[in-house]
Design a protein around this motif. Structure first.
Motif, PDB file in Angstrom:
ATOM      1  N   ALA A   1      -9.952  13.628  -3.908  1.00 38.88           N
ATOM      2  CA  ALA A   1      -9.032  12.658  -4.510  1.00 38.88           C
ATOM      3  C   ALA A   1      -7.645  13.263  -4.676  1.00 38.88           C
ATOM      4  O   ALA A   1      -6.893  12.890  -5.572  1.00 38.88           O
ATOM      5  N   GLU A   2      -7.317  14.220  -3.801  1.00 35.66           N
ATOM      6  CA  GLU A   2      -6.039  14.926  -3.930  1.00 35.66           C
ATOM      7  C   GLU A   2      -4.849  14.057  -3.543  1.00 35.66           C
ATOM      8  O   GLU A   2      -3.730  14.306  -3.986  1.00 35.66           O
ATOM      9  N   LYS A   3      -5.083  13.059  -2.704  1.00 34.67           N
ATOM     10  CA  LYS A   3      -4.012  12.175  -2.258  1.00 34.67           C
ATOM     11  C   LYS A   3      -4.249  10.757  -2.778  1.00 34.67           C
ATOM     12  O   LYS A   3      -5.376  10.279  -2.826  1.00 34.67           O
ATOM     13  N   MET A   4      -3.184  10.105  -3.157  1.00 31.19           N
ATOM     14  CA  MET A   4      -3.263   8.730  -3.636  1.00 31.19           C
ATOM     15  C   MET A   4      -3.087   7.756  -2.476  1.00 31.19           C
ATOM     16  O   MET A   4      -2.285   7.980  -1.568  1.00 31.19           O
TER      17      MET A   4
ATOM     18  N   ALA B   1       5.750   9.823   0.484  1.00 30.15           N
ATOM     19  CA  ALA B   1       5.116   8.506   0.379  1.00 30.15           C
ATOM     20  C   ALA B   1       5.197   7.743   1.694  1.00 30.15           C
ATOM     21  O   ALA B   1       6.228   7.731   2.372  1.00 30.15           O
ATOM     22  N   GLU B   2       4.100   7.106   2.044  1.00 35.62           N
ATOM     23  CA  GLU B   2       4.046   6.187   3.172  1.00 35.62           C
ATOM     24  C   GLU B   2       3.780   4.792   2.602  1.00 35.62           C
ATOM     25  O   GLU B   2       2.839   4.603   1.845  1.00 35.62           O
ATOM     26  N   ILE B   3       4.620   3.837   2.982  1.00 32.30           N
ATOM     27  CA  ILE B   3       4.582   2.523   2.338  1.00 32.30           C
ATOM     28  C   ILE B   3       4.466   1.422   3.381  1.00 32.30           C
ATOM     29  O   ILE B   3       5.201   1.420   4.377  1.00 32.30           O
ATOM     30  N   THR B   4       3.537   0.522   3.154  1.00 38.19           N
ATOM     31  CA  THR B   4       3.454  -0.678   3.979  1.00 38.19           C
ATOM     32  C   THR B   4       3.442  -1.897   3.052  1.00 38.19           C
ATOM     33  O   THR B   4       2.830  -1.873   1.987  1.00 38.19           O
TER      34      THR B   4
ATOM     35  N   THR C   1       0.858  -1.189   0.000  1.00 35.95           N
ATOM     36  CA  THR C   1       0.000   0.000   0.000  1.00 35.95           C
ATOM     37  C   THR C   1       0.888   1.231   0.000  1.00 35.95           C
ATOM     38  O   THR C   1       1.787   1.354   0.837  1.00 35.95           O
ATOM     39  N   ILE C   2       0.651   2.102  -0.960  1.00 40.14           N
ATOM     40  CA  ILE C   2       1.405   3.359  -1.069  1.00 40.14           C
ATOM     41  C   ILE C   2       0.414   4.495  -0.873  1.00 40.14           C
ATOM     42  O   ILE C   2      -0.573   4.598  -1.602  1.00 40.14           O
ATOM     43  N   SER C   3       0.657   5.327   0.114  1.00 42.36           N
ATOM     44  CA  SER C   3      -0.272   6.406   0.413  1.00 42.36           C
ATOM     45  C   SER C   3       0.485   7.703   0.671  1.00 42.36           C
ATOM     46  O   SER C   3       1.715   7.718   0.794  1.00 42.36           O
ATOM     47  N   GLY C   4      -0.280   8.795   0.754  1.00 40.33           N
ATOM     48  CA  GLY C   4       0.291  10.096   1.077  1.00 40.33           C
ATOM     49  C   GLY C   4       0.791  10.890  -0.100  1.00 40.33           C
ATOM     50  O   GLY C   4       1.177  12.055   0.042  1.00 40.33           O
ATOM     51  N   LEU C   5       0.813  10.283  -1.294  1.00 38.61           N
ATOM     52  CA  LEU C   5       1.312  10.983  -2.473  1.00 38.61           C
ATOM     53  C   LEU C   5       0.258  11.931  -3.020  1.00 38.61           C
ATOM     54  O   LEU C   5      -0.919  11.575  -3.139  1.00 38.61           O
TER      55      LEU C   5
END
Length: 384
Positions: A47-50, A96-99, A30-34
């Motif tokens: 929908a500004e952040k992915m 990017a925040e990645i898990t 999961t990639i978030s914060g972009l």
């Protein structure tokens, strides 16, 4: 503005009765914060952040040859000294925040596939969320890359201190670069296509623009009738860059309703609700265009690639799967199951406009996080 669809192009896929088995792998990434504007524009409210997954594919040929297309993010990415410094800097800069829960090899073996028999790993391209950790596979497993990789991208870190991938990704194994000028290359639509197995069951497609040497895959999963799975990688990052199109206009009534969690599943959603989000209100132009922030190697070439994919995306017998398409979760069957019966299961119709649920806030149809009820917003809200 409403326009009639243009007849789709003839893809001219060579005839064959040979097929492969395809499993879509949820890599647990999961990639978030972009910020979405890093990759595509405009920025749409809500929908500004992915926040997206990363999918890969297991390709199995009847001859017992097998391939992987992409690997997601390696599960040990957060450990000290694992990733190249240039990549760590880039991830930090992008926010990017990645898990990641598991590596692809672990997923394969837990699903009953013997990873020792894997012939090759194909990188759609060499960005960190696709390369995974090839070193977890046997030395006889080749690494396949797109044109220009060896001369314009490699070597990896530490030989190249600025590289965003590792030398160890390909050390001790065959590094094979696909050329679209060699024997076995055909034309499919406007794509140059390399017939990997030589029998028309699986093609590697030249899809440049996002990155040097970007590859996509086209797999024939049934014959008589034919059906195909298009593995898009990052040829585009959101299906809103593909749809609507001149071949596939936004329909006046959208069914299944992308907001079925809030309304009756049998009640269509009016396409006009989303018209204000379309460029010039044109129902034949995609919601998103490519951003010019440097996230694409060649924006013009990437735009041409997207236009070519639209010619396949309109078809009912082609399932287009992008690496980061949130819509898939809850609709498709993931590995260890196969995706070959997607036509029978109606996945193309179910998925086609499902991404519109991301625009709920922008069109005034927000939903609560908890206590969600079908009564929260009545259907007549669409009309008022």
């Amino acid at each position: 503005m409403s326009s009639s669809p243009v007849p789709p192009p003839d893809l001219g896929i060579p005839l064959s009765t040979s097929t492969v088995s395809i499993s879509i792998i949820n890599t647990t990434t999961t990639i978030s914060g972009l910020a979405s504007s890093i990759f595509y524009v405009p920025s749409i409210s809500g929908a500004e952040k992915m926040s997206c997954p990363a999918f890969s594919f297991l390709i199995r040929h009847p001859s017992n040859r097998s391939l992987l297309f992409d690997l997601g993010v390696r599960p040990d990415h957060s450990k000290e000294d694992v990733l190249p410094p240039a990549l760590i800097s880039r991830i930090t800069k992008m926010g990017a925040e990645i898990t990641v829960e598991k590596g692809v090899r672990q997923i394969l073996e837990e699903g009953g596939f013997d990873a020792k028999q894997l012939e090759a790993v194909i990188w759609s391209h060499w960005h960190f969320d696709h390369v995974g950790d090839p070193s977890t596979f046997e030395p006889h497993t080749a690494l396949i890359v797109g044109p220009g990789f060896k001369s314009r991208v490699g070597p990896g870190y530490p030989a190249n201190p600025e590289a965003t991938f590792l030398e160890s990704d390909y050390a001790g194994r065959e590094l094979r670069e696909i050329s679209f000028e060699e024997e076995g290359v055909v034309e499919i639509g406007e794509f140059k296509a390399f017939d990997y197995f030589g029998d028309g069951s699986f093609y590697l497609l030249d899809t440049p623009g996002h990155a040097i040497g970007h590859l996509s895959g086209l797999a024939r999963v049934t014959s008589n009738p034919d059906s195909f799975i298009f593995m898009g990688g990052d040829a585009c990052h959101h299906v809103g860059e593909l749809r609507p199109s001149q071949y596939l206009p936004l329909p006046p009534n959208i069914s299944p309703n992308p907001f079925t969690c809030l309304t009756s599943p049998s009640t269509p959603c009016p396409g006009s609700l989303f018209s204000p989000l379309l460029p010039d209100g044109d129902n034949t132009k995609p919601f998103y265009g490519l951003s010019n922030t440097g996230s694409h190697f060649d924006v013009d070439e990437a735009a041409k690639t997207i236009e070519k994919i639209q010619g396949a995306d309109v078809r009912e017998d082609v399932l287009v799967v992008l690496a980061h398409d949130n819509s898939l979760t809850g609709v498709v069957d993931f590995f260890p199951q196969t995706a070959n019966s997607f036509m029978e299961k109606g996945w193309v119709k179910k998925l086609r406009w499902l991404f519109l649920r991301e625009f709920g806030k922008a069109v005034g149809y927000e939903r609560e996080v908890e206590g969600l009820s079908d009564e929260w917003l009545k259907w007549n809200a669409w009309k008022n």
